[in-house]
Write an enzyme that holds these catalytic residues in place. Structure first.
Site, short mmCIF file in Angstrom:
data_model
loop_
_atom_site.label_atom_id
_atom_site.label_comp_id
_atom_site.label_asym_id
_atom_site.label_seq_id
_atom_site.Cartn_x
_atom_site.Cartn_y
_atom_site.Cartn_z
N VAL A 85 3.34 9.88 2.05
CA VAL A 85 4.71 9.78 2.58
C VAL A 85 4.91 8.47 3.35
CG1 VAL A 85 5.22 12.25 2.70
CG2 VAL A 85 4.10 11.16 4.64
N GLY A 87 8.00 11.25 -3.28
CA GLY A 87 8.47 12.41 -2.51
C GLY A 87 8.11 12.20 -1.05
N ASP A 88 9.10 11.82 -0.25
CA ASP A 88 8.74 11.41 1.11
C ASP A 88 9.82 11.79 2.12
OD1 ASP A 88 10.69 9.64 0.27
OD2 ASP A 88 9.59 7.83 0.78
N VAL A 114 4.01 9.10 -4.60
CA VAL A 114 4.56 8.20 -3.57
C VAL A 114 6.04 8.46 -3.28
CG1 VAL A 114 4.95 5.75 -3.03
CG2 VAL A 114 2.89 6.42 -4.26
N GLU A 129 14.73 5.84 9.52
CA GLU A 129 13.57 6.36 10.26
C GLU A 129 12.97 5.30 11.18
OE1 GLU A 129 11.92 9.21 6.65
OE2 GLU A 129 11.55 7.07 6.59
N GLN A 182 8.82 -0.69 -5.94
CA GLN A 182 7.43 -0.52 -5.51
C GLN A 182 6.43 -0.71 -6.65
OE1 GLN A 182 7.19 0.14 -2.13
NE2 GLN A 182 9.42 0.22 -2.14
N LYS A 239 8.21 0.56 13.03
CA LYS A 239 8.98 0.07 11.89
C LYS A 239 10.31 0.82 11.85
CE LYS A 239 7.99 1.16 7.46
NZ LYS A 239 7.25 1.11 6.18
P1 NAD Z 1 13.74 2.02 -6.56
O1 NAD Z 1 15.08 2.65 -6.42
O2 NAD Z 1 13.63 0.55 -6.58
O3 NAD Z 1 13.02 2.57 -7.88
C1 NAD Z 1 12.98 3.92 -8.23
C2 NAD Z 1 12.93 4.04 -9.75
O4 NAD Z 1 12.76 5.44 -10.08
C3 NAD Z 1 14.22 3.58 -10.44
O5 NAD Z 1 13.91 2.59 -11.39
C4 NAD Z 1 14.76 4.85 -11.08
O6 NAD Z 1 15.41 4.63 -12.33
C5 NAD Z 1 13.48 5.67 -11.28
N1 NAD Z 1 13.69 7.10 -11.43
C6 NAD Z 1 14.54 7.92 -10.73
N2 NAD Z 1 14.42 9.19 -11.20
C7 NAD Z 1 13.49 9.17 -12.18
C8 NAD Z 1 12.93 10.16 -13.04
N3 NAD Z 1 13.32 11.43 -12.97
N4 NAD Z 1 11.98 9.79 -13.93
C9 NAD Z 1 11.56 8.49 -14.02
N5 NAD Z 1 12.06 7.50 -13.24
C10 NAD Z 1 13.01 7.83 -12.34
O7 NAD Z 1 12.85 2.63 -5.37
P2 NAD Z 1 11.47 2.09 -4.79
O8 NAD Z 1 11.70 1.15 -3.67
O9 NAD Z 1 10.59 1.66 -5.93
O10 NAD Z 1 10.91 3.43 -4.15
C11 NAD Z 1 10.49 4.49 -4.97
C12 NAD Z 1 10.24 5.70 -4.14
O11 NAD Z 1 9.11 5.51 -3.31
C13 NAD Z 1 11.39 6.08 -3.21
O12 NAD Z 1 11.60 7.47 -3.30
C14 NAD Z 1 10.90 5.68 -1.84
O13 NAD Z 1 11.48 6.47 -0.83
C15 NAD Z 1 9.43 5.93 -2.00
N6 NAD Z 1 8.57 5.19 -1.07
C16 NAD Z 1 7.53 5.85 -0.53
C17 NAD Z 1 6.66 5.17 0.33
C18 NAD Z 1 5.47 5.87 0.87
O14 NAD Z 1 4.80 5.35 1.75
N7 NAD Z 1 5.13 7.04 0.39
C19 NAD Z 1 6.89 3.83 0.65
C20 NAD Z 1 7.96 3.18 0.04
C21 NAD Z 1 8.80 3.86 -0.84
#
Ligand code: NAD
Length: 350
Positions: free
Chosen positions: A299, A232-233, A230, A62, A146, A75
């Site tokens: 998001v 679901g994006d 956070v 993106e 995160q 970004k």
């Molecule tokens: P990551 O892959 O480092 O961590 C995700 C974690 O979720 C993993 O440890 C995984 O085992 C766990 N997981 C997956 N399915 C699960 C479930 N059903 N129940 C419990 N745990 C589960 O990812 P991240 O960098 O921490 O990002 C997490 C999410 O946040 C991503 O979907 C990313 O796109 C989103 N995100 C959103 C924003 C925003 O601004 N809204 C910004 C950054 C990241």
């Protein structure tokens, strides 16, 4: 900072880490939150567009641009939930801040760490307006990259000091617990999401899975809770059962983007939502009762990255925590670009 016309300050991952550590993580999150809030309060000044997404089977790439008429920022960010299996990050990013007056970039920086910080800062700013009074206990479902940033932002801005962690991969929860040890939290690791949310005032869902997942079902969400959703994006990537949305007051960043990417993609396009900036500006109500379920359907919006770029640029002054990138051609006479090439050829032949 540099005055040379052809040189752009570049903040590497290493320099970003040094900057964050020099400032202190919680202070960085607090100061960054103030920049986010300042920019949300002048929301109407910004050029706003849903981010430009290129979807593929396993992820998305993106571009997120915005401008306030003086500065322009964008970004580049990806989201690839399967990446961690190959030792890569789910989310990586870099960004640029530029001068609208002459179009020249003023900063090029890593934004993987910065995205985690700005996402957490924005979540905590939203919760300041939406979480129940005195909230000190947060469940974090999804304990990946995160998660610690989220925990520390909620500690710094709201005083959250009790965490209940759950991840389908227990090693992620143990990693999160170990990283946050001695940082002022009581931490419990739960065996399932239901146990994790028990007694929590705030529920953060921050999982990564490219599907319509159901991390929380309606029966798990008690009255008065604030949900910080956070993970679901993306189109086809959500975390909450639709019934939760139907009994929550839903707060969003930029509705045209959230309708495509957020939890509310599960709802009709005219389902009412409240813009977070309007709550901050006193134009709309945030939490209005202790029984209300509030939902920040996060998001990630370009203005938050713009705030982060602005903050880093201000913070860099006098730190030396950047390299000078020879990114822009700078011939002695601006129209003699080809002459510059000829002079370089002569110089290398000499
Ligand atoms: P990551 O892959 O480092 O961590 C995700 C974690 O979720 C993993 O440890 C995984 O085992 C766990 N997981 C997956 N399915 C699960 C479930 N059903 N129940 C419990 N745990 C589960 O990812 P991240 O960098 O921490 O990002 C997490 C999410 O946040 C991503 O979907 C990313 O796109 C989103 N995100 C959103 C924003 C925003 O601004 N809204 C910004 C950054 C990241």
């Amino acid at each position: 900072m540099t005055e040379k016309l052809n040189v752009v300050p570049f903040v590497s991952v290493d320099h970003m880490m040094k900057l964050v550590l020099a400032v202190g993580v919680e202070r960085f999150l607090t100061e960054l939150s103030a920049y986010v809030e300042e920019d949300f309060l002048r929301w109407e000044q910004f050029d706003k567009t849903p981010r430009i997404a290129s979807h593929s089977h396993d992820g998305v790439i993106e571009l997120m641009p915005t401008s306030d008429g003086h500065l322009y920022g964008f970004k580049y960010v990806n989201g690839h939930p399967k990446n961690t299996r190959d030792g890569r990050q789910t989310v990586t990013a870099f960004g640029v801040l530029a001068d609208v007056g002459n179009g020249y970039p003023m900063l090029l920086t890593e934004m993987t760490i910065l995205t985690a910080l700005r996402t957490a800062a924005t979540s905590a700013v939203a919760a300041k307006y939406l979480a129940p009074k005195g909230a000190d206990t947060m469940a974090i479902i999804g304990n990946g990259a995160q998660s610690e940033f989220q925990a520390l932002a909620f500690k710094a801005l709201l005083g959250v000091n009790k965490l209940r962690l759950y991840d389908i991969d227990a090693s992620a929860s143990r990693k999160c617990q170990a990283n946050l040890a001695d940082m002022g939290f009581d931490i419990v690791i739960s065996d399932n999401a239901q146990d994790a949310v028990e007694g929590a005032h705030i529920i953060t869902t921050v999982t990564a899975d490219k599907q319509l997942a159901t991390i929380l079902t309606d029966n798990m969400v008690g009255t008065g809770v604030h949900i910080n959703a956070v993970g679901g994006d993306c189109p086809g990537k959500t975390e909450l059962h639709k019934d939760i949305l139907l009994r929550s007051d839903i707060f969003v960043e930029f509705p045209p983007q959230t309708r495509i990417e957020g939890e509310i993609q599960q709802l009709p396009a005219d389902h009412p939502v409240i813009e977070l900036w309007q709550v901050m500006a006193g134009k709309a109500q945030g939490r209005s009762s202790s029984a209300q379920v509030t939902l920040f359907d996060s998001v990630g919006f370009a203005i938050e990255d713009f705030s982060a770029l602005r903050y880093v640029r201000d913070k860099l002054i006098d730190t030396g925590l950047f390299e000078e990138l020879d990114l822009l051609a700078d011939p002695d006479e601006p129209r003699d670009l080809f002459g510059m090439l000829l002079r370089a050829a002569k110089a290398s032949a000499a």
